[in-house]
Each structure stands twice: as C-alpha cells, then as structure tokens.
Design an enzyme around this catalytic site. Structure first.
Site, PDB file in Angstrom:
ATOM      1  CD  GLU A  85       5.208   0.863  -4.101  1.00  0.00           C
ATOM      2  OE1 GLU A  85       5.544   0.337  -4.361  1.00  0.00           O
ATOM      3  OE2 GLU A  85       4.668   2.071  -4.542  1.00  0.00           O
ATOM      4  CB  CYS A 334      -4.536   8.892  -2.108  1.00  0.00           C
ATOM      5  SG  CYS A 334      -5.856   8.644  -3.448  1.00  0.00           S
TER       6      CYS A 334
END
Ligand code: SF4
Length: 345
Positions: A85, A334
C-alpha cells in the site's frame, strides 16, 4: 520505471537521442500511464518500449479516497503477486507521498498492522520510486493540479533494513531526469535500526531522519517495539548523538500517544530526561500523534490527551509539535497500512 534501462533500450535499437527527451516529457511531464498514451513517439518505438516493460512496475488494484481528509490510499500488486500500500496526502499546502520500502515488515511493532503481516520481501528501488510516479500520474489524471512535493518513507516496512534500495530510490527520485524531488523534501523514518545512522548521514546528508520512539523506557519500548531489544535507548542515543554531530540536521522523534499506555507522568519525565541528556538536544523535535485503532483492541487516543502530553513535555524544554492524523477512515493513517484484506477489483 527504470529510466536507465529505457535509455539503453532506445539507444541500442538505434533511435536518435532526442527520442529519450520525448520519452521523459511523456512520462514525467505529461504523466503517460502506458506507452500507448505517448502519442509523440513513433509506433515502432512505442512497440519496442511495450515489449521491454510497462511504465510502472506494479498494477494498481484499488484506490480509496478519504471522505474527511485530502488523503488517498492505493493497493498495488507487484509483478510477483505480492501487494503493498502507498498513501498520498496533503497535510498542508503540498502533496506528500508516503511510500513503502518492504512488502510486510520483520519488526513486528505491537501497534502496527503491517507488523502483523510478517515480512515478505524487500522492494526494489524501482518499485519504491514508482510509487511516487504513480501518485504524480494520479494528480495529473484527477486534475488536482499540483505535483508531489515531499516523500516520506513511512509506509510498509523498515527502510533501513532495505538500505541499498532505499538509497538508490532517493537518488532516482531526486534525479532531475526523473521527478527531481529535492533530497531535503525526502524523509526516512526508522523504528531504530541504529547501526545504519552513520552511513545514512554520509550517503544522504540532505535527507531528513525521523525516529519512531513511542516510549523512553527500555522495558516498555521493547514490548511495543521488539527492535528495542537489539538497539535499546542507550544504543539509539549513541547513534543519534553521532548522527547529529555528522549531519548538524534536526531529527524528528515520532511519538504515538497511546492513552494510558505511554502518556503517564513517568513517561513524560523519562522522555524529557532522555532528550535533555543529548549534547545537541535542541536539534531533536518531538512529533506527537494520536494512536489509531489499527489492530486488535487498540483504542483511538483523543486530542485532549495528546495536548496534555505535549504541554507536560514542553515543561522539560523540549520542542514539540502535534501532527494531525489523516486518512483514518480509509485505514491510511500511521500504523494502519495493510490492516484490512482487500479484494481484487
Ligand atoms: Fe515495521 Fe514500521 Fe510497522 Fe514497526 S511500525 S512493524 S517498523 S512498518
């Protein structure tokens, strides 16, 4: 795209040198996504280029757009079928690409979805730099009107465990023949592979270094980040002192605030003390970010808890910024990459 390979292919087939400039204009200015789009090139050259490979070294499978933030996430399928990703975000006025350096990650940080996948393999420099080229094409296609200005190695994987390919990728990205992104606009974020810091300062002196710290207590950090058992806080301090001396550059300490886990008064004291013991402590800057519910039972941390932690840390004369977590609704924030299984389109 391996531009050097493309140049060699074109030269050895006997095409004139100006064709290389045309290819560069088609890919890096017009954002051609396949060779058929490069209409300025003669059909014979397009056929040759198609035969030697695609422009990108992967195939996009899924692109998701956040409904609340200027954030996009793409699932990419590599030539060997593995998937990674990559994220595009605009935290301020400019676009930043957050790139992956490995498929999976061997470091297994407790708060990170990528860490739960285990390690598959290192990415090549081409697969890394192509993530930025992919987002460049995307911005042009979607008429978002701007270029990718910054690159952060904060996607899947630990960049310093794929050191040589990451260094090569930085050189490709900053090459004016490619996207020409200044090395001062590129940041490498590490979980703390301390034995590479000195080499990084020598090889890429302009690149920014960020260290994911998350706790200044060895035992607790070791539970969150197993890499701390190999490179503990004392080893990190020695390596960082040396890095600061060599580079004279500011280093960012990333600290994900996990409410009730690493934001108690004792954590503030230990972090403040650890930073103040550095000879060049004024070059250290703490970036605080609220924990995202990436895996297992992790609970999202509220902004109030982050602000409170920041205020307490400033009491130790530490420079602190609060980073806004972006793209949480598409698991692009994150620690969230690879947190969901994606079906092929
Ligand atoms: Fe790997 Fe970074 Fe996730 Fe840790 S936080 S497991 S180093 S990808």
């Amino acid at each position: 795209m391996d531009f050097e390979k493309v140049k060699d292919t074109v030269k050895s087939a006997g095409f004139p040198a100006y064709r290389i400039a045309q290819i560069r204009a088609a890919v890096f200015r017009a954002g051609a996504r396949d060779w058929d789009c490069a209409a300025a090139l003669p059909a014979a050259l397009r056929a040759l280029l198609k035969e030697s490979g695609d422009i990108l070294s992967f195939r996009p499978v899924l692109i998701q757009a956040s409904k609340k933030d200027p954030v996009y996430k793409a699932l990419l399928q590599l030539k060997d079928g593995l998937r990674i990703e990559t994220v595009l975000m605009r935290p301020g006025r400019t676009w930043s690409a957050c790139v992956s350096s490995q498929a999976g990650c061997p470091l297994g940080c407790a708060f990170c979805a990528t860490g739960k996948m285990g390690f598959k393999r290192n990415l090549t420099a081409e697969e890394i730099s192509d993530q930025v080229l992919f987002w460049y094409q995307f911005l042009l296609k979607e008429k978002l009107g701007e270029r990718v200005s910054n690159v952060v190695f904060m996607g899947m994987g630990e960049p310093l465990l794929n050191y040589n390919e990451v260094v090569k990728a930085v050189h490709i990205l900053s090459n004016p023949d490619f996207l020409g992104i200044g090395q001062r606009h590129i940041s490498v974020s590490t979980a703390g592979v301390a034995d590479k810091f000195a080499k990084l300062a020598a090889d890429l002196p302009q690149v920014n270094l960020a260290l994911s710290l998350h706790n200044a207590d060895d035992e607790e950090r070791g539970r969150l980040m197993p890499v701390n058992k190999k490179f503990n806080l004392a080893a990190l301090k020695d390596a960082l002192e040396d890095y600061l001396k060599r580079s004279g550059r500011e280093v960012f300490l990333e600290y994900t605030v996990i409410d009730g886990v690493n934001n108690l008064p004792g954590h503030v004291r230990k972090l403040g003390k650890w930073i103040n013991e550095f000879r060049d402590h004024y070059l250290l800057h703490v970036n605080l970010i609220a924990c995202n519910p990436a895996v297992g039972k992790a609970v999202a941390t509220g902004q109030e808890a982050v602000k409170k932690f920041a205020a307490a840390l400033r009491g130790f004369n530490v420079r602190v910024s609060l980073r806004k977590s972006l793209g949480g609704d598409i698991a692009a924030a994150c620690g969230q990459l690879a947190s969901k299984n994606r079906r092929r389109k």
